[in-house]
Design a protein around this motif. Structure first.
Motif, short mmCIF file in Angstrom:
data_model
loop_
_atom_site.label_atom_id
_atom_site.label_comp_id
_atom_site.label_asym_id
_atom_site.label_seq_id
_atom_site.Cartn_x
_atom_site.Cartn_y
_atom_site.Cartn_z
N ILE A 1 17.48 -68.18 31.03
CA ILE A 1 17.28 -66.99 31.84
C ILE A 1 17.63 -65.73 31.05
CG2 ILE A 1 17.55 -68.07 34.09
CD1 ILE A 1 20.37 -66.99 34.09
N MET A 2 17.12 -64.63 31.58
CA MET A 2 17.24 -63.34 30.94
C MET A 2 18.51 -62.65 31.42
SD MET A 2 15.58 -61.75 28.80
CE MET A 2 13.92 -62.21 28.60
N GLU A 3 19.10 -61.85 30.55
CA GLU A 3 20.25 -61.06 31.00
C GLU A 3 20.26 -59.71 30.31
OE1 GLU A 3 23.15 -63.96 29.45
OE2 GLU A 3 24.01 -62.24 28.40
N LYS A 4 21.00 -58.79 30.89
CA LYS A 4 21.05 -57.43 30.35
C LYS A 4 22.20 -56.68 30.97
CE LYS A 4 18.67 -54.36 32.92
NZ LYS A 4 19.71 -54.19 33.93
N CYS A 5 22.43 -55.47 30.44
CA CYS A 5 23.50 -54.60 30.96
C CYS A 5 23.30 -54.36 32.45
CB CYS A 5 23.46 -53.27 30.22
SG CYS A 5 24.38 -51.96 31.01
N THR A 6 24.42 -54.44 33.20
CA THR A 6 24.35 -54.23 34.65
C THR A 6 25.07 -52.94 35.06
OG1 THR A 6 26.39 -55.44 34.96
CG2 THR A 6 24.36 -56.71 35.09
N PHE A 7 25.49 -52.12 34.08
CA PHE A 7 26.43 -51.02 34.35
C PHE A 7 27.69 -51.58 35.00
CE2 PHE A 7 23.56 -46.95 34.46
CZ PHE A 7 23.75 -46.79 33.11
N CYS A 8 28.04 -52.79 34.67
CA CYS A 8 29.22 -53.48 35.24
C CYS A 8 29.23 -53.37 36.76
CB CYS A 8 30.51 -52.95 34.65
SG CYS A 8 30.81 -53.56 32.97
N VAL A 9 28.16 -53.87 37.37
CA VAL A 9 28.00 -53.74 38.83
C VAL A 9 29.15 -54.42 39.57
CG1 VAL A 9 26.52 -55.77 39.02
CG2 VAL A 9 26.34 -53.97 40.71
N GLN A 10 29.77 -55.44 38.93
CA GLN A 10 30.91 -56.09 39.59
C GLN A 10 32.05 -55.12 39.79
OE1 GLN A 10 29.86 -56.70 36.55
NE2 GLN A 10 31.55 -56.78 35.11
N ARG A 11 32.23 -54.18 38.86
CA ARG A 11 33.28 -53.17 39.01
C ARG A 11 32.90 -52.15 40.07
NH1 ARG A 11 36.32 -51.48 34.15
NH2 ARG A 11 36.79 -53.38 33.04
N ILE A 12 31.62 -51.79 40.11
CA ILE A 12 31.17 -50.83 41.13
C ILE A 12 31.40 -51.43 42.51
CG2 ILE A 12 29.19 -49.57 42.04
CD1 ILE A 12 28.02 -49.56 39.23
N ARG B 1 33.42 -53.84 43.46
CA ARG B 1 34.82 -54.01 43.79
C ARG B 1 35.47 -52.68 44.16
NH1 ARG B 1 37.75 -56.32 39.07
NH2 ARG B 1 37.77 -54.15 38.44
N THR B 2 35.15 -51.63 43.39
CA THR B 2 35.76 -50.34 43.67
C THR B 2 35.26 -49.78 45.00
OG1 THR B 2 35.67 -50.03 41.30
CG2 THR B 2 36.35 -48.15 42.61
N ALA C 1 38.53 -47.86 37.31
CA ALA C 1 38.15 -49.17 37.83
C ALA C 1 36.66 -49.23 38.12
CB ALA C 1 38.94 -49.48 39.09
N LEU C 2 36.05 -48.06 38.32
CA LEU C 2 34.62 -48.01 38.63
C LEU C 2 33.77 -48.02 37.37
CD1 LEU C 2 32.50 -47.25 41.02
CD2 LEU C 2 32.72 -44.96 40.11
N SER C 3 34.29 -47.41 36.31
CA SER C 3 33.51 -47.25 35.08
C SER C 3 33.27 -48.59 34.42
CB SER C 3 34.27 -46.35 34.11
OG SER C 3 34.48 -45.10 34.67
N PRO C 4 32.12 -48.72 33.74
CA PRO C 4 31.87 -49.95 32.99
C PRO C 4 32.90 -50.13 31.87
CG PRO C 4 29.87 -48.68 33.24
CD PRO C 4 30.98 -47.81 33.74
N ALA C 5 33.00 -51.37 31.40
CA ALA C 5 34.00 -51.70 30.39
C ALA C 5 33.83 -50.87 29.13
CB ALA C 5 33.92 -53.19 30.06
N CYS C 6 32.57 -50.60 28.73
CA CYS C 6 32.32 -49.86 27.50
C CYS C 6 32.88 -48.45 27.59
CB CYS C 6 30.83 -49.82 27.18
SG CYS C 6 29.79 -49.21 28.51
N VAL C 7 32.73 -47.84 28.79
CA VAL C 7 33.20 -46.47 28.99
C VAL C 7 34.72 -46.42 28.90
CG1 VAL C 7 33.32 -44.59 30.65
CG2 VAL C 7 31.20 -45.89 30.39
N ASN C 8 35.37 -47.40 29.52
CA ASN C 8 36.83 -47.43 29.48
C ASN C 8 37.35 -47.66 28.06
OD1 ASN C 8 37.03 -46.98 32.15
ND2 ASN C 8 37.43 -49.09 32.72
N ALA C 9 36.58 -48.42 27.27
CA ALA C 9 37.07 -48.79 25.95
C ALA C 9 36.86 -47.69 24.92
CB ALA C 9 36.37 -50.07 25.48
N CYS C 10 35.96 -46.76 25.19
CA CYS C 10 35.60 -45.77 24.16
C CYS C 10 36.78 -44.86 23.83
CB CYS C 10 34.42 -44.93 24.63
SG CYS C 10 33.86 -43.81 23.33
N PRO C 11 37.27 -44.91 22.59
CA PRO C 11 38.46 -44.12 22.24
C PRO C 11 38.18 -42.63 22.15
CG PRO C 11 37.63 -45.27 20.32
CD PRO C 11 36.80 -45.72 21.47
N THR C 12 36.91 -42.23 21.96
CA THR C 12 36.63 -40.80 21.86
C THR C 12 35.95 -40.27 23.11
OG1 THR C 12 34.49 -41.29 20.84
CG2 THR C 12 36.35 -40.91 19.36
#
Lengths: 245, 210
Positions: A145-156, A158-159, A176-187
């Protein structure tokens, strides 16, 4: 739910190409571990990737980075080609992939100009030591099956639920709402939010940068895909910059 | 020759009946011929009737359990304990998973209650050795479905103005009357979606599937 239009603003000028977003995404979304063989076969799965390219000729060469993820297009080319409606646009501006509907035709990936859809050519496997780090909020996608970015809908989701439970307004600056990539970005090169709300951070950034001297652009805009991800272009050294000083 | 034809006819008829039964069973999402089974055996025969029930105690076949004098047996003077579901399934009203209580929670009563009962001795042994009890799961939705207890309980408690423990039976049946817990509803997607439609809940795929 409803009356939302989730989107992202990515400031390419702030991106240092550190790959923190990539790692965060892999671990948040139960993405199988990509091995060398998978890259060689062009079958590696990376919902977000940092593309690196060189500009100029040696010795005046410059390294450039741009993070690329599913653009959650308003007019997504992947959606009309799915024969089983496994991918569709929901009322929150998300381009959704429904794993249990997908039959694995791969038409969507072939029709995507951004190369952000990935097919599971193998049953995903993790070493025994890592099976307990899988995120229980995200389905483990099986072979075929196919997969792709979901904007971390599980976080959306849950929040949203927790804000309803606690009777507070949904704050789109909430980590808690932001996707994991956004939270991880140091800049803080990646900003996530609701484009339907004119007061949100992404809306204000977009409005400010879409003025005449702004830096906003969208990937392959001329295709008419209307992406929900807005990029802010790199500021050249020594160039005049009026919109931000 | 006629015998052969009638034999083939009987075989075809039997085949058709089988297929039709299968299709109808699948359509209703439940085994209509045999019904649900009595639920899996658990490592410790935990009776919900004693803990959550409020009536006289029953045997597995539904007949009243009698004490030595031939009177209906009760946990206390009145009935079963009548514990609130959320007393043990502590997270049901606040989080996604309802959760199974720890051995420690069981032991807060059973450190003194239930001497001489084999099943309770099993529990005490588990507590002494620090081993968790390997309960057999009864209600399970597929991995690509994300069910959240909290949101459902919140909706029904607010709509009907009832405490959380009265909502559980909507999907789980009368667990308080079950000696062995069994599944009461099909819990297939049509079951979920019908209820979502009836109650104005979102039916977007990403409500449950992500």
């Amino acid at each position: 739910m409803g009356e939302k239009s989730w989107g992202m603003v990515i400031d390419v000028d702030k991106c240092t190409g550190c790959q923190a977003c990539v790692v965060a995404c892999q671990s948040e979304n139960n993405i199988p571990i990509n091995e060398e063989e998978h890259f060689n076969q062009r079958r590696a799965i990376e919902w977000i990737r940092v593309e690196r390219y060189w500009e100029g000729e040696f010795p005046d060469v410059k390294a450039r980075f741009i993070p690329i993820l599913c653009q959650h297009c308003g007019e997504a080319p992947c959606e009309p080609v799915c024969p089983v409606f496994a991918t569709y646009h929901n009322d929150q501006g998300l381009n959704v992939q429904v794993y249990n509907r997908c039959v694995g035709t791969r038409f969507c990936a072939n029709n995507c100009p951004y190369h952000v859809r990935f097919f599971n050519f193998w049953e995903p496997e993790w070493p025994e030591t890592l099976t307990n780090q899988l995120n229980p909020d995200v389905t483990v996608r099986s072979r075929g099956i196919m997969e792709k970015c979901t904007f971390c809908v599980q976080r959306i989701r849950r929040t949203e639920r927790e804000s309803e439970r606690d009777g507070v307004d949904l704050d789109d600056g909430d980590r808690a709402l932001s996707p994991a990539c956004v939270n991880a970005c140091p800049t803080s090169a990646l900003v996530f939010g609701d484009f339907a709300d004119p007061e949100s951070k992404v809306s204000r950034l977009k409005e400010q940068e879409e003025k005449e001297d702004g830096r906003a652009y969208r990937l392959l805009e001329n295709y008419g895909t209307e992406p929900s991800v807005v990029y802010l272009k790199k500021v050249e050294e020594g160039a005049k910059s009026a919109s931000h000083g | 020759m006629a015998g052969l034809i009638s034999l083939v006819g009987v075989a075809v008829l039997a085949g058709t009946v089988l297929v039709v039964t299968f299709v109808i069973s699948a359509w209703f999402g439940r085994p209509i011929v045999f019904g649900y089974d009595d639920g899996p055996a658990q490592p410790i025969a935990f009776p919900h009737t004693v803990h959550a029930g409020v009536g006289p105690l029953l045997n597995a076949d539904g007949s009243p359990r009698l004490d030595e004098e031939g009177q209906p047996q009760r946990v206390n003077v009145m009935s079963g304990l009548g514990l609130d579901c959320t007393f043990c399934h502590r997270m049901a009203a606040t989080e996604a998973a309802a959760t199974i209580p720890s051995v420690g929670l069981c032991m807060s009563c059973h450190v003194t209650v239930g001497d001489g009962n084999d099943e309770i001795e099993k529990l005490r042994q588990a507590a002494d050795t620090g081993t968790p009890i390997d309960w057999t799961r009864v209600h399970r939705v597929p991995d690509h479905v994300h069910f959240v207890h909290e949101a459902h309980i919140r909706f029904f408690t607010e709509r009907d103005g009832v405490p959380a423990s009265q909502v559980c039976s909507t999907c789980h049946g009368e667990v308080a009357a079950m000696t062995t817990v069994r599944q009461d509803r099909s819990l297939k997607m049509s079951d979920c979606v019908d209820c979502h439609r009836d109650n104005g809940a979102p039916t977007d795929c990403t409500t449950c599937h992500y």
